[in-house]
Design a protein around this motif. Structure first.
Motif, mmCIF file in Angstrom:
data_model
loop_
_atom_site.group_PDB
_atom_site.id
_atom_site.type_symbol
_atom_site.label_atom_id
_atom_site.label_comp_id
_atom_site.label_asym_id
_atom_site.label_seq_id
_atom_site.Cartn_x
_atom_site.Cartn_y
_atom_site.Cartn_z
ATOM 1 N N ASP A 98 -12.782 -28.360 -63.688
ATOM 2 C CA ASP A 98 -12.209 -28.374 -62.548
ATOM 3 C C ASP A 98 -12.367 -29.687 -61.927
ATOM 4 O O ASP A 98 -12.978 -30.517 -62.188
ATOM 5 C CB ASP A 98 -13.029 -27.290 -61.500
ATOM 6 C CG ASP A 98 -11.983 -26.698 -60.469
ATOM 7 O OD1 ASP A 98 -10.906 -26.935 -60.281
ATOM 8 O OD2 ASP A 98 -12.526 -25.389 -60.140
ATOM 9 N N VAL A 99 -11.441 -29.814 -60.758
ATOM 10 C CA VAL A 99 -11.158 -31.347 -60.268
ATOM 11 C C VAL A 99 -10.884 -31.166 -58.998
ATOM 12 O O VAL A 99 -10.274 -30.336 -58.346
ATOM 13 C CB VAL A 99 -10.129 -31.984 -61.157
ATOM 14 C CG1 VAL A 99 -10.442 -32.448 -62.583
ATOM 15 C CG2 VAL A 99 -8.734 -31.146 -61.053
ATOM 16 N N HIS A 147 -4.504 -25.359 -52.695
ATOM 17 C CA HIS A 147 -5.443 -25.154 -53.831
ATOM 18 C C HIS A 147 -6.915 -25.248 -52.939
ATOM 19 O O HIS A 147 -7.374 -26.328 -52.891
ATOM 20 C CB HIS A 147 -5.711 -26.320 -54.831
ATOM 21 C CG HIS A 147 -4.053 -26.200 -55.667
ATOM 22 N ND1 HIS A 147 -3.637 -27.034 -56.395
ATOM 23 C CD2 HIS A 147 -3.272 -25.206 -55.622
ATOM 24 C CE1 HIS A 147 -2.416 -26.994 -56.765
ATOM 25 N NE2 HIS A 147 -2.403 -25.673 -56.559
ATOM 26 N N LYS A 154 -10.695 -25.172 -52.155
ATOM 27 C CA LYS A 154 -12.031 -25.379 -52.984
ATOM 28 C C LYS A 154 -13.140 -24.834 -52.126
ATOM 29 O O LYS A 154 -13.290 -25.034 -50.827
ATOM 30 C CB LYS A 154 -12.093 -27.200 -53.275
ATOM 31 C CG LYS A 154 -11.059 -27.927 -53.460
ATOM 32 C CD LYS A 154 -10.666 -27.916 -54.847
ATOM 33 C CE LYS A 154 -9.341 -28.844 -55.200
ATOM 34 N NZ LYS A 154 -9.090 -28.750 -56.568
ATOM 35 N N SER A 167 -15.239 -24.916 -57.125
ATOM 36 C CA SER A 167 -14.283 -24.079 -57.687
ATOM 37 C C SER A 167 -13.034 -24.134 -56.804
ATOM 38 O O SER A 167 -13.023 -24.024 -55.601
ATOM 39 C CB SER A 167 -14.578 -22.815 -58.444
ATOM 40 O OG SER A 167 -15.133 -22.079 -57.252
ATOM 41 N N THR A 168 -11.867 -24.111 -57.809
ATOM 42 C CA THR A 168 -10.521 -24.114 -57.063
ATOM 43 C C THR A 168 -9.832 -22.750 -57.017
ATOM 44 O O THR A 168 -9.883 -22.054 -58.246
ATOM 45 C CB THR A 168 -9.604 -25.175 -57.915
ATOM 46 O OG1 THR A 168 -10.428 -26.509 -57.840
ATOM 47 C CG2 THR A 168 -8.409 -25.269 -57.243
ATOM 48 N N PHE A 169 -9.082 -22.582 -56.056
ATOM 49 C CA PHE A 169 -8.471 -21.205 -55.860
ATOM 50 C C PHE A 169 -7.129 -21.384 -55.334
ATOM 51 O O PHE A 169 -6.958 -22.343 -54.534
ATOM 52 C CB PHE A 169 -9.070 -20.226 -54.818
ATOM 53 C CG PHE A 169 -10.470 -19.669 -55.140
ATOM 54 C CD1 PHE A 169 -11.637 -20.696 -55.226
ATOM 55 C CD2 PHE A 169 -10.710 -18.389 -55.873
ATOM 56 C CE1 PHE A 169 -12.917 -20.101 -55.737
ATOM 57 C CE2 PHE A 169 -11.699 -18.006 -56.388
ATOM 58 C CZ PHE A 169 -12.721 -18.823 -56.317
ATOM 59 N N MET A 170 -5.974 -21.263 -56.149
ATOM 60 C CA MET A 170 -4.742 -21.425 -55.933
ATOM 61 C C MET A 170 -4.223 -20.357 -54.754
ATOM 62 O O MET A 170 -2.990 -20.182 -54.698
ATOM 63 C CB MET A 170 -3.732 -21.297 -57.180
ATOM 64 C CG MET A 170 -4.207 -22.257 -58.118
ATOM 65 S SD MET A 170 -3.371 -22.077 -59.674
ATOM 66 C CE MET A 170 -1.303 -22.383 -59.245
ATOM 67 N N THR A 171 -4.847 -20.363 -53.796
ATOM 68 C CA THR A 171 -4.476 -19.370 -52.717
ATOM 69 C C THR A 171 -3.455 -19.672 -52.079
ATOM 70 O O THR A 171 -2.411 -18.811 -51.803
ATOM 71 C CB THR A 171 -5.823 -19.365 -51.660
ATOM 72 O OG1 THR A 171 -7.096 -19.028 -52.457
ATOM 73 C CG2 THR A 171 -5.818 -18.098 -50.847
ATOM 74 N N GLU A 174 -0.941 -21.752 -52.708
ATOM 75 C CA GLU A 174 0.322 -21.669 -53.453
ATOM 76 C C GLU A 174 0.878 -20.416 -53.966
ATOM 77 O O GLU A 174 1.972 -20.123 -53.525
ATOM 78 C CB GLU A 174 -0.039 -22.612 -54.762
ATOM 79 C CG GLU A 174 1.191 -22.847 -55.360
ATOM 80 C CD GLU A 174 1.303 -23.851 -56.710
ATOM 81 O OE1 GLU A 174 -0.087 -24.449 -56.889
ATOM 82 O OE2 GLU A 174 2.256 -23.952 -57.237
ATOM 83 N N ILE A 175 -0.202 -19.520 -54.128
ATOM 84 C CA ILE A 175 0.140 -18.199 -54.574
ATOM 85 C C ILE A 175 0.742 -17.280 -53.406
ATOM 86 O O ILE A 175 1.683 -16.506 -53.455
ATOM 87 C CB ILE A 175 -0.921 -17.507 -55.530
ATOM 88 C CG1 ILE A 175 -1.050 -18.223 -56.695
ATOM 89 C CG2 ILE A 175 -0.638 -15.751 -55.334
ATOM 90 C CD1 ILE A 175 -2.061 -17.599 -57.770
#
Lengths: 297, 297
Positions: free
Chosen positions: A115-116, A144, A146, A159-163, A165-166
């Motif tokens: 993860d980044v 995204h 974090k 950790s990343t969540f594409m919240t 964007e989705i």
């Protein structure tokens, strides 16, 4: 110490600030010149256009964000977690030694998956300083999001969540858009947000919960103008559901006020305390890195 | 009994078939004249254009799918679950009494949230007949996948997953598209599909798991040509994770062969047995409904 200019250079925006020795922005400017709009080799001139008057005073310029990515100004290799202020300061990518440096992003590995982050590490360190703590659970909501665990002044993992964007894809591009107002005039409806969060918490998956935004509208149980807030609750609730939050914990929300409010409401609904820190976190973080450079110099 | 013409009239396609008394398609035609392309009042002429030669033989015409929605030919009110063949047959919306009828969709309610299907009910009844069973767990994968529980020939309840739609949005419109080949030439890479499924099973949320398609690519651990299969595994895995599947169960997959294969592989990975039924399920279902009409006439 030299005067400090902070630069938060993201994918779609460029923010610059003159920062005082206490880490406060004295003056701030922003533009839409995110890295996607800047051609290779043009980064210095775009920065000059943004704050040439400040650069004339021979400042230290610290840059965080996507400007350190492969598509950016100069690639700053990710520093691996756990990482603290000192690790960041010793991994700076100097564009002009002693004058212009890019803060590296962080990487971590979880269950065999990397993860980044780029830019958020600076906000986290700034938020920890602002709150005079070294250990915290933080969320940095956005395109995204974090979720970050810090201990003793170090970022242990994240950790990343594409919240975001989705959410935007579902809001504007999916079948759900058909029962929502076409414009992006999504005034927060707190009750609908809460209902969405509750729905997400008892659902097993956003894939399924998201469809409820359609069926509730079909059955006239969700007014069109509340639907976007409900959907926002669904995605934020899904993000929170997958955290293992403890009611005794506190979560630091690092975001601008409107978005922070949604997360604060969501956390409140789960009985989890929260505190919010705004965009000042980036400047405070860059200031703390500058101080480390000064100490090591 | 009159000859039977089956019509599966969906949002984006129109399929018609001459069906024999055993429920098999003798002849099949399809076109892109889904209901979104048909103006109010034009449904009879579009059907005439598709199979006027068959209609000349005074058949019974049974229509399933979105043609029964508010935006369709004639609205066929949802029949509430639990619902069996007889409930469907007694809720038909007759366009021309004794000649043309539209099969109603089904609705159910779970945790205060309604759910709906149109067309899948006919496939489920057809699949149950084809497999000579009345009780089963079925999945009908697609843009909006349906998981269905049938007992003693009745659909007890079901739930919708926006799997296909969210896959397409992530595949083509999200940041993940940047590390995938631009065309939709997504040949199945079985190993990548399996890795995606495993990743989804151990993840807490697609919001987070989806980002791994980006980071694995950034770190050169996921070849661009395998990325779409990996993402497919992530969304199918997320769908399966939220089912409470029992290894002693069997799941009936109702889908065209390529999509059915992905679900069969995913279920196999979980140690769950599956059987597949294809597009013949719709025709068999319409045939069964026609038989009920005949019996009641």
């Amino acid at each position: 110490m030299k005067p400090l200019i902070g630069v938060d250079w993201g994918t779609s925006s460029l923010r610059v600030a003159r920062i005082d020795s206490a880490g406060h922005a004295i003056e701030e400017r922003s533009s839409q010149r995110g890295i996607l709009t800047v051609e290779t080799g043009q980064f210095p001139s775009v920065l000059e256009a943004a704050c040439g008057d400040w650069l004339a005073q021979d400042p230290l310029v610290l840059v965080c964000g996507m400007a350190g990515s492969r598509q950016g100004w100069v690639e700053a290799a990710y520093a691996p977690c756990p990482a603290g202020f000192d690790d960041i300061a010793s991994h700076l990518a100097w564009v002009e030694p002693g004058r212009v440096a890019i803060v590296p992003g962080l990487s971590c590995e979880r269950d065999g998956v990397p993860d980044v982050m780029r830019g958020e590490e600076t906000q986290v360190f700034g938020a920890l300083e602002l709150l005079s703590t070294g250990s915290a659970t933080l969320v940095l909501p956005g395109t995204h999001s974090k979720w970050v665990h810090a201990r003793d002044g170090r970022i242990m993992d994240f950790s990343t969540f594409m919240t975001g964007e989705i959410y935007a894809l579902l809001r504007h591009q999916s079948i759900l858009a058909r029962t929502m107002p076409p414009q992006d005039d999504d005034t927060l409806d707190e009750a609908a947000l809460r209902t969405g969060i509750e729905q997400a918490m008892q659902s097993g998956s956003l894939l399924s919960a998201a469809f409820s935004a359609r069926t509730l509208a079909l059955f006239d149980r969700l007014p069109a103008k509340a639907a976007a807030s409900y959907l926002s609750g669904l995605v934020i609730g899904e993000e929170l559901r997958s955290q293992k939050l403890d009611r005794s914990q506190e979560v630091i929300v690092v975001a601008q006020a409107q978005l922070a409010k949604r997360y604060a409401l969501a956390l409140q609904g789960l009985g989890v305390a929260s505190r919010c820190v705004g965009s000042e976190a980036s400047w405070r973080g860059l200031s703390a890195i500058a101080r480390r450079i000064g100490e090591n110099a």
